[in-house]
Design an enzyme around this catalytic site. Structure first.
Site, PDB file in Angstrom:
ATOM      1  N   SER A 200       0.783  -1.230   0.000  1.00  0.00           N
ATOM      2  CA  SER A 200       0.000   0.000   0.000  1.00  0.00           C
ATOM      3  C   SER A 200       0.820   1.288   0.000  1.00  0.00           C
ATOM      4  O   SER A 200       0.262   2.377   0.063  1.00  0.00           O
ATOM      5  CB  SER A 200      -0.915   0.001   1.230  1.00  0.00           C
ATOM      6  OG  SER A 200      -0.150  -0.167   2.414  1.00  0.00           O
ATOM      7  N   GLU A 201       2.137   1.183  -0.088  1.00  0.00           N
ATOM      8  CA  GLU A 201       3.000   2.350   0.136  1.00  0.00           C
ATOM      9  C   GLU A 201       2.690   3.537  -0.772  1.00  0.00           C
ATOM     10  O   GLU A 201       2.695   4.690  -0.317  1.00  0.00           O
ATOM     11  CB  GLU A 201       4.470   1.945  -0.017  1.00  0.00           C
ATOM     12  CG  GLU A 201       5.039   1.158   1.147  1.00  0.00           C
ATOM     13  CD  GLU A 201       4.761  -0.325   1.071  1.00  0.00           C
ATOM     14  OE1 GLU A 201       5.301  -1.084   1.897  1.00  0.00           O
ATOM     15  OE2 GLU A 201       3.991  -0.748   0.168  1.00  0.00           O
ATOM     16  N   VAL A 202       2.431   3.304  -2.074  1.00  0.00           N
ATOM     17  CA  VAL A 202       2.237   4.443  -2.974  1.00  0.00           C
ATOM     18  C   VAL A 202       0.979   5.242  -2.652  1.00  0.00           C
ATOM     19  O   VAL A 202       0.881   6.413  -3.033  1.00  0.00           O
ATOM     20  CB  VAL A 202       2.234   3.999  -4.466  1.00  0.00           C
ATOM     21  CG1 VAL A 202       3.595   3.478  -4.873  1.00  0.00           C
ATOM     22  CG2 VAL A 202       1.149   2.966  -4.735  1.00  0.00           C
TER      23      VAL A 202
ATOM     24  N   LEU B   9       0.373   6.326   0.137  1.00  0.00           N
ATOM     25  CA  LEU B   9       0.848   7.313   1.104  1.00  0.00           C
ATOM     26  C   LEU B   9       1.974   8.167   0.529  1.00  0.00           C
ATOM     27  O   LEU B   9       2.629   8.911   1.256  1.00  0.00           O
ATOM     28  CB  LEU B   9       1.356   6.606   2.367  1.00  0.00           C
ATOM     29  CG  LEU B   9       0.349   5.685   3.070  1.00  0.00           C
ATOM     30  CD1 LEU B   9       1.001   5.015   4.269  1.00  0.00           C
ATOM     31  CD2 LEU B   9      -0.883   6.471   3.495  1.00  0.00           C
TER      32      LEU B   9
ATOM     33  N   LEU C 105       4.702   6.916  -0.770  1.00  0.00           N
ATOM     34  CA  LEU C 105       5.968   6.242  -0.449  1.00  0.00           C
ATOM     35  C   LEU C 105       6.202   5.108  -1.442  1.00  0.00           C
ATOM     36  O   LEU C 105       5.388   4.862  -2.331  1.00  0.00           O
ATOM     37  CB  LEU C 105       5.907   5.699   0.985  1.00  0.00           C
ATOM     38  CG  LEU C 105       5.565   6.722   2.075  1.00  0.00           C
ATOM     39  CD1 LEU C 105       5.395   6.024   3.423  1.00  0.00           C
ATOM     40  CD2 LEU C 105       6.638   7.805   2.164  1.00  0.00           C
TER      41      LEU C 105
END
Length: 261
Positions: A135-137, A139, A141
């Site tokens: 899920s980083e992108v 946020l 990231l």
């Protein structure tokens, strides 16, 4: 040692490291990272152990980074962020390089950095209801520190999709991609992990350790003369080892090897 975020139990030759922050879905912070690195370093050096299970308490396996920890990082300088990220990277490497076989028992959803934890393990068993997500992108990231292990586990093509889309995907899809090795009903999770641990524990400890290194060293190598010489040297060395000789002798003599006594 008294751990704040982990519960560690040892039963015979099996150690179980359990993420124990169910109130925050086992999201990790700097304390969890330090404790995981220490635990796997110490357990990896324990000659009495034959396998390690990485598990979690509560409905989720790991939701990734703790929100309070992320808020704290938001105020870090570039140098502080780099040092912080390096601690996470070193912890994942400690699990990946652990001399003992590591089995991940994934009973609940596994997101972001949590996927790095399981991908660094040798064998991943998941309940059918589990969902995964990078899920980083979402946020702003990227999954940088976990990427070496996740890409090895699920392949470059799948990683490209899920790194970019941050879509949630099922345990069945994770099985298809090769990220998960075994998929079972939630009620059968403990039994399946126990079955795998039993298989690991019946094998030569020295051979299991060397087989783990072998996979790591051979992956992606070109089949050339140097590789042939390397593999020939490895089998020659282990044939002459104490456990190698004992294993062959016990097979020929139709008896149990001494590591099972």
């Amino acid at each position: 040692m008294n751990y704040q975020t982990l519960n560690i139990t040892i039963a015979g030759a099996l150690a179980t490291v359990t993420l124990d922050r169910p109130d925050v879905r086992n999201a990790f912070n700097d304390t969890t990272i330090a404790e995981l690195a220490l635990a796997f370093d110490e357990l990896g050096r324990d000659a009495a152990l034959r396998a390690i299970v990485l598990a979690a308490n509560g409905p989720a396996f790991c939701a990734g980074a703790d929100l309070n920890w992320m808020k704290k990082m938001a105020g870090y300088t570039h140098a502080e962020n780099q040092a912080d990220a390096l601690q996470l990277a070193r912890m994942l490497r400690t699990i990946y390089l652990c001399p003992k076989p590591v089995v991940a028992k994934v009973q609940g959803d596994c997101y972001a950095g949590g996927m790095g934890l399981v991908a660094a393990c040798d064998i991943i068993v998941a309940a059918e209801e589990v969902n995964f997500c990078l899920s980083e992108v979402k946020l702003g990231l990227i999954p940088a520190t976990i990427s070496p292990y996740v890409i090895k586990a699920m392949g470059e093509n799948a990683a490209r999709r899920y790194f970019l889309t941050a879509e949630r995907f099922s345990a069945r899809e994770a099985l298809r991609l090769g990220l998960v090795h075994e998929l079972v009903e939630a009620g059968a999770l403990d039994a399946k992990v126990a079955e795998i641990v039993k298989a690991l524990s019946s094998n030569s400890p020295h051979a299991v350790r060397q087989a783990k290194v072998l996979v790591r060293d051979m992956a992606g190598q070109s089949v050339n003369d140097a590789l042939l010489a390397d593999t020939a040297e490895r089998i020659a060395h282990i044939r002459a080892s104490e456990q190698g000789r004992e294993g062959v002798a016990s097979f020929l003599e139709k008896r149990k090897p001494n590591w099972l006594n």
